[in-house]
Write an enzyme that holds these catalytic residues in place. Structure first.
Site, PDB file in Angstrom:
ATOM      1  N   ASP A   1       0.874  -0.991   0.131  1.00  0.00           N
ATOM      2  CA  ASP A   1       0.245   0.382   0.211  1.00  0.00           C
ATOM      3  C   ASP A   1       0.748   1.487   0.092  1.00  0.00           C
ATOM      4  O   ASP A   1       1.579   1.575   0.848  1.00  0.00           O
ATOM      5  CB  ASP A   1      -0.816   0.263   1.022  1.00  0.00           C
ATOM      6  CG  ASP A   1      -1.890   1.452   1.109  1.00  0.00           C
ATOM      7  OD1 ASP A   1      -2.193   1.430   0.341  1.00  0.00           O
ATOM      8  OD2 ASP A   1      -2.337   1.462   2.453  1.00  0.00           O
TER       9      ASP A   1
ATOM     10  N   ASP B   1      -2.829   0.714   7.052  1.00  0.00           N
ATOM     11  CA  ASP B   1      -2.430   0.973   5.787  1.00  0.00           C
ATOM     12  C   ASP B   1      -2.074  -0.741   5.866  1.00  0.00           C
ATOM     13  O   ASP B   1      -1.953  -1.645   4.425  1.00  0.00           O
ATOM     14  CB  ASP B   1      -1.464   1.175   5.878  1.00  0.00           C
ATOM     15  CG  ASP B   1      -0.541   3.418   5.879  1.00  0.00           C
ATOM     16  OD1 ASP B   1      -2.032   3.140   5.535  1.00  0.00           O
ATOM     17  OD2 ASP B   1      -0.386   3.823   6.586  1.00  0.00           O
TER      18      ASP B   1
ATOM     19  N   GLU C   1      -1.331  -0.996  -6.791  1.00  0.00           N
ATOM     20  CA  GLU C   1      -2.447  -0.418  -7.020  1.00  0.00           C
ATOM     21  C   GLU C   1      -2.034   0.636  -8.099  1.00  0.00           C
ATOM     22  O   GLU C   1      -0.607   1.186  -8.033  1.00  0.00           O
ATOM     23  CB  GLU C   1      -3.083   0.594  -6.366  1.00  0.00           C
ATOM     24  CG  GLU C   1      -3.559  -0.204  -5.289  1.00  0.00           C
ATOM     25  CD  GLU C   1      -4.434   1.316  -4.115  1.00  0.00           C
ATOM     26  OE1 GLU C   1      -5.768   0.906  -4.139  1.00  0.00           O
ATOM     27  OE2 GLU C   1      -4.056   0.975  -3.211  1.00  0.00           O
TER      28      GLU C   1
END
Ligand SMILES: [Zn+2]
Length: 369
Positions: free
Chosen positions: A186, A351, A270
């Protein structure tokens, strides 16, 4: 075929420095001349796209007649200036970039040359370059023998240091690695990333100290009278700190990506659009400074070298709001909530929870339950 670049510090003699300065100047000169001519052609045929396409564009050879001193420098450097301009126009026509700009004296001092008939060679701490002959360099790592040198880019930094980036090509077909160990990352503003095992990557302390030092040096610079001796001195200090920080950051990003690529068979991240993100969240410069883009580039090739995978998942996937234990999605989660608490009783660092979700989504894409 795969490519890899190696960057080394160069130590030219005074004579070589003069020739380098001349080459930077000639490359800029030829680039601007060609651009000037192409602007005229563009203005003339703007409304006739076909004629514009058919038109013959200027080449460096043409200017050598009128400006014979151009012959004193590496002709491949000039040829690359032409290619760069061509690329700038291609980008402009495809809408990816604005209209090509003239290169100013203040622009980056650099040129690229290519390997033709063994004109570039490496031996015993020296590199042979067109026109320059043997230039001393600090080769802190070996280039494997099966890597073939294709091109070299020589750069002079604002503080007067010289570097060479040696681009190589090599035969490479890694055997795809069977995927067993997967990790999710993340993105984190302050620490680069938090992984699905709860570990945080963290910038080294000396790096953060250097950032504070830079901020102080910049404040001092802003108080000095522009153009004064003390201002020039301070400006050099700021440039030196910038260079140092950029190097420290790059070292750290190499290290962090190397560790992940060695430990895991697949890394899930991501697919963030940094530009959009920094605008949307008003993070300003710091998102770029964080080096996430550079980090993912390193990660990509370091994994690929070993037949491993970087998986990018949709940036709209609600990784933060989803409970990684039961899958419930929260309606809202404010940035100040550092702990993720779910109705199911699951509690985790915010997170880490997101990183686990990212990993799970990646496993889905990989077809692993
Ligand atoms: Zn839950």
């Amino acid at each position: 075929m795969a490519n890899k670049a190696y960057k080394f510090r160069l130590y030219p003699t005074q004579e070589q420095e003069q020739l380098l300065a001349k080459t930077f100047g000639c490359v800029r000169f030829v680039y601007n001349k060609m651009l000037e001519e192409r602007i005229q052609i563009y203005e003339k045929f703007k409304d006739d796209k076909e004629a514009l396409k058919q038109h013959k564009f200027p080449t460096p050879a043409k200017y050598k007649r009128d400006f014979p001193w151009l012959k004193e420098v590496d002709s491949l450097a000039l040829a690359n200036a032409q290619l760069n301009l061509q690329k700038a126009f291609t980008n402009f026509f495809s809408g990816r970039a604005g209209f090509p700009k003239f290169k100013s004296r203040k622009a980056k001092q650099s040129y690229t040359t290519n390997v033709v008939n063994g004109n570039i060679k490496l031996a015993d701490g020296y590199i042979k370059l067109p026109k320059l002959k043997w230039v001393k360099l600090k080769q802190h790592r070996q280039i494997p023998v099966h890597h073939i040198i294709k091109a070299c880019t020589i750069t002079k930094t604002k503080t007067g240091k010289y570097f060479i980036s040696i681009l190589t090509e090599y035969e490479h077909q890694p055997v795809p690695k069977e995927i067993e160990n997967v990790v999710g990352l993340d993105f984190s503003m302050n620490t680069l990333y938090v992984d699905s095992e709860g570990k945080r990557a963290n910038y080294p302390r000396f790096y953060r100290q250097a950032l504070e030092k830079l901020a102080r040096a910049q404040r001092v610079l802003s108080r000095r009278r522009k153009g004064s001796n003390r201002w020039h001195k301070q400006r050099l200090k700021v440039a030196q700190l910038h260079e140092k920080i950029a190097n420290q950051r790059q070292d750290f990003l190499h290290q962090a990506s190397r560790q992940l690529a060695n430990r895991y068979d697949a890394v899930v991240i991501e697919d963030l659009n940094m530009k959009g993100m920094s605008q949307a969240l008003h993070f300003g410069q710091s998102v770029h400074d964080n080096g996430w883009g550079l980090f993912t580039t390193f990660l990509q090739y370091k994994l690929a070298e070993q037949g491993k995978k970087l998986i990018k998942i949709d940036k709209w996937f609600p990784s933060s709001k989803t409970c990684s234990c039961c899958g419930r999605v929260k309606v809202s989660l404010s940035l100040s909530e550092r702990l993720f608490r779910c109705e199911c009783g699951f509690v985790a660092d915010r997170d880490t929870n997101a990183a686990i979700n990212i990993k799970k989504e990646g496993l889905k894409q990989l077809g692993i339950a």
